[in-house]
Every structure is written in structure tokens, then in C-alpha cells.
Design a protein around this motif. Structure first.
Motif, PDB file in Angstrom:
ATOM      1  N   ALA A  13       0.838  -1.202   0.000  1.00 21.37           N
ATOM      2  CA  ALA A  13       0.000   0.000   0.000  1.00 21.37           C
ATOM      3  C   ALA A  13       0.870   1.249   0.000  1.00 21.37           C
ATOM      4  CB  ALA A  13      -0.934  -0.006   1.199  1.00 21.37           C
ATOM      5  N   SER A  14       1.906   1.241   0.805  1.00 23.93           N
ATOM      6  CA  SER A  14       2.826   2.376   0.858  1.00 23.93           C
ATOM      7  C   SER A  14       3.542   2.574  -0.480  1.00 23.93           C
ATOM      8  CB  SER A  14       3.841   2.151   1.972  1.00 23.93           C
ATOM      9  OG  SER A  14       4.755   3.196   2.025  1.00 23.93           O
ATOM     10  N   ALA A  15       3.933   1.473  -1.110  1.00 22.00           N
ATOM     11  CA  ALA A  15       4.606   1.551  -2.410  1.00 22.00           C
ATOM     12  C   ALA A  15       3.673   2.134  -3.475  1.00 22.00           C
ATOM     13  CB  ALA A  15       5.099   0.178  -2.836  1.00 22.00           C
ATOM     14  N   ILE A  16       2.394   1.770  -3.431  1.00 19.64           N
ATOM     15  CA  ILE A  16       1.420   2.296  -4.387  1.00 19.64           C
ATOM     16  C   ILE A  16       1.263   3.798  -4.203  1.00 19.64           C
ATOM     17  CG2 ILE A  16      -1.037   2.311  -5.000  1.00 19.64           C
ATOM     18  CD1 ILE A  16      -1.048  -0.707  -4.347  1.00 19.64           C
ATOM     19  N   ILE A  17       1.124   4.230  -2.959  1.00 20.22           N
ATOM     20  CA  ILE A  17       0.957   5.656  -2.671  1.00 20.22           C
ATOM     21  C   ILE A  17       2.198   6.433  -3.093  1.00 20.22           C
ATOM     22  CG2 ILE A  17       0.689   7.347  -0.814  1.00 20.22           C
ATOM     23  CD1 ILE A  17      -1.079   5.180   0.590  1.00 20.22           C
ATOM     24  N   ASN A  18       3.363   5.899  -2.807  1.00 21.45           N
ATOM     25  CA  ASN A  18       4.603   6.577  -3.200  1.00 21.45           C
ATOM     26  C   ASN A  18       4.761   6.632  -4.713  1.00 21.45           C
ATOM     27  OD1 ASN A  18       5.398   7.227  -0.614  1.00 21.45           O
ATOM     28  ND2 ASN A  18       6.467   5.283  -0.321  1.00 21.45           N
ATOM     29  N   GLN A  19       4.274   5.615  -5.419  1.00 20.63           N
ATOM     30  CA  GLN A  19       4.311   5.618  -6.882  1.00 20.63           C
ATOM     31  C   GLN A  19       3.478   6.776  -7.432  1.00 20.63           C
ATOM     32  OE1 GLN A  19       2.537   2.110  -8.566  1.00 20.63           O
ATOM     33  NE2 GLN A  19       2.730   2.826 -10.657  1.00 20.63           N
ATOM     34  N   ILE A  20       2.314   6.995  -6.869  1.00 21.54           N
ATOM     35  CA  ILE A  20       1.449   8.079  -7.312  1.00 21.54           C
ATOM     36  C   ILE A  20       2.076   9.427  -6.970  1.00 21.54           C
ATOM     37  CG2 ILE A  20      -0.815   9.168  -6.989  1.00 21.54           C
ATOM     38  CD1 ILE A  20      -1.882   6.292  -6.528  1.00 21.54           C
ATOM     39  N   ARG A  21       2.647   9.531  -5.781  1.00 21.91           N
ATOM     40  CA  ARG A  21       3.323  10.773  -5.399  1.00 21.91           C
ATOM     41  C   ARG A  21       4.483  11.085  -6.329  1.00 21.91           C
ATOM     42  NH1 ARG A  21       3.631   9.724   1.085  1.00 21.91           N
ATOM     43  NH2 ARG A  21       1.545  10.470   1.581  1.00 21.91           N
ATOM     44  N   GLN A  22       5.264  10.070  -6.675  1.00 21.97           N
ATOM     45  CA  GLN A  22       6.411  10.256  -7.568  1.00 21.97           C
ATOM     46  C   GLN A  22       5.943  10.729  -8.942  1.00 21.97           C
ATOM     47  OE1 GLN A  22       9.529   9.875  -6.446  1.00 21.97           O
ATOM     48  NE2 GLN A  22      10.392  10.536  -8.379  1.00 21.97           N
ATOM     49  N   CYS A  23       4.883  10.136  -9.427  1.00 23.28           N
ATOM     50  CA  CYS A  23       4.343  10.525 -10.731  1.00 23.28           C
ATOM     51  C   CYS A  23       3.873  11.977 -10.701  1.00 23.28           C
ATOM     52  CB  CYS A  23       3.200   9.593 -11.109  1.00 23.28           C
ATOM     53  SG  CYS A  23       2.505   9.906 -12.733  1.00 23.28           S
ATOM     54  N   ALA A  24       3.202  12.377  -9.622  1.00 25.37           N
ATOM     55  CA  ALA A  24       2.726  13.759  -9.504  1.00 25.37           C
ATOM     56  C   ALA A  24       3.896  14.724  -9.381  1.00 25.37           C
ATOM     57  CB  ALA A  24       1.799  13.889  -8.300  1.00 25.37           C
ATOM     58  N   MET A  25       4.930  14.326  -8.653  1.00 27.95           N
ATOM     59  CA  MET A  25       6.081  15.189  -8.470  1.00 27.95           C
ATOM     60  C   MET A  25       6.812  15.432  -9.788  1.00 27.95           C
ATOM     61  SD  MET A  25       9.294  14.779  -5.868  1.00 27.95           S
ATOM     62  CE  MET A  25      10.014  13.396  -6.712  1.00 27.95           C
ATOM     63  N   ASN A  26       6.839  14.432 -10.656  1.00 26.29           N
ATOM     64  CA  ASN A  26       7.527  14.552 -11.940  1.00 26.29           C
ATOM     65  C   ASN A  26       6.626  15.060 -13.053  1.00 26.29           C
ATOM     66  OD1 ASN A  26       9.919  13.622 -10.821  1.00 26.29           O
ATOM     67  ND2 ASN A  26       9.387  11.497 -11.204  1.00 26.29           N
ATOM     68  N   SER A  27       5.415  15.436 -12.699  1.00 20.35           N
ATOM     69  CA  SER A  27       4.457  15.906 -13.690  1.00 20.35           C
ATOM     70  C   SER A  27       4.923  17.210 -14.329  1.00 20.35           C
ATOM     71  CB  SER A  27       3.100  16.123 -13.026  1.00 20.35           C
ATOM     72  OG  SER A  27       2.210  16.733 -13.916  1.00 20.35           O
ATOM     73  N   PHE A  28       4.620  17.356 -15.599  1.00 20.21           N
ATOM     74  CA  PHE A  28       4.941  18.574 -16.330  1.00 20.21           C
ATOM     75  C   PHE A  28       4.193  19.767 -15.743  1.00 20.21           C
ATOM     76  CE2 PHE A  28       3.658  21.506 -19.740  1.00 20.21           C
ATOM     77  CZ  PHE A  28       4.898  21.987 -20.094  1.00 20.21           C
ATOM     78  N   TYR A  29       2.978  19.543 -15.250  1.00 21.26           N
ATOM     79  CA  TYR A  29       2.122  20.625 -14.793  1.00 21.26           C
ATOM     80  C   TYR A  29       2.487  21.153 -13.417  1.00 21.26           C
ATOM     81  CZ  TYR A  29      -0.582  19.152 -18.748  1.00 21.26           C
ATOM     82  OH  TYR A  29      -0.963  18.825 -20.011  1.00 21.26           O
ATOM     83  N   VAL A  30       3.024  20.302 -12.558  1.00 23.70           N
ATOM     84  CA  VAL A  30       3.366  20.734 -11.209  1.00 23.70           C
ATOM     85  C   VAL A  30       4.872  20.551 -11.031  1.00 23.70           C
ATOM     86  CG1 VAL A  30       2.995  20.371  -8.755  1.00 23.70           C
ATOM     87  CG2 VAL A  30       1.120  20.014 -10.354  1.00 23.70           C
TER      88      VAL A  30
END
Length: 64
Positions: free
Chosen positions: A40-57
Motif C-alpha cells: 500500500a505504501s509503495a502504491i501511494i509513493n508511486q502516485i506521489r512520484q508521478c505527480a512530483m515529476n508531472s509537467f504541470y506541477v
């Protein structure tokens, strides 16, 4: 006014749910049943990583 779930009032013939939402549902279910909290923690961190590397943010302090 439509009474019920907010997406039930949509004029679309089908509902759009992001893949990230499905991952969060899975993480939430794993946490609720107390099973495999590391996954569960790995899934949440995966989403956070994707958002952090997003072009928009990139940087909230950068007005560009």
C-alpha cells in the motif's frame, strides 16, 4: 438537482476514472484490511512520484 452520487448526474454514457484512483482504492483496501501495508505504501509513493515529476506541477513558487 440530482440527489445521489455526484458523478451520477453526468451526461456521459460512461464514467471516467483515472488509473491513479484505482491504485488509491487498492491501497486503501489493503490498509483497511491490514494486509501488506508495504505494498500500500509503495502504491501511494508511486502516485506521489508521478505527480512530483508531472509537467504541470514543478514548483509552486515559480509563476511560469
Amino acid at each position: 438537482m440530482y440527489h445521489g452520487w455526484p458523478w451520477g448526474a453526468s451526461q456521459l454514457d460512461w464514467q471516467i476514472i483515472r488509473y491513479a484512483d484505482f491504485l488509491l482504492y487498492k491501497a486503501e483496501a489493503l490498509i483497511e484490511i491490514g494486509e501488506d501495508l508495504d505494498e500500500a505504501s509503495a502504491i501511494i509513493n508511486q502516485i506521489r512520484q508521478c505527480a512530483m515529476n508531472s509537467f504541470y506541477v514543478k514548483d509552486f513558487n515559480d509563476s511560469a
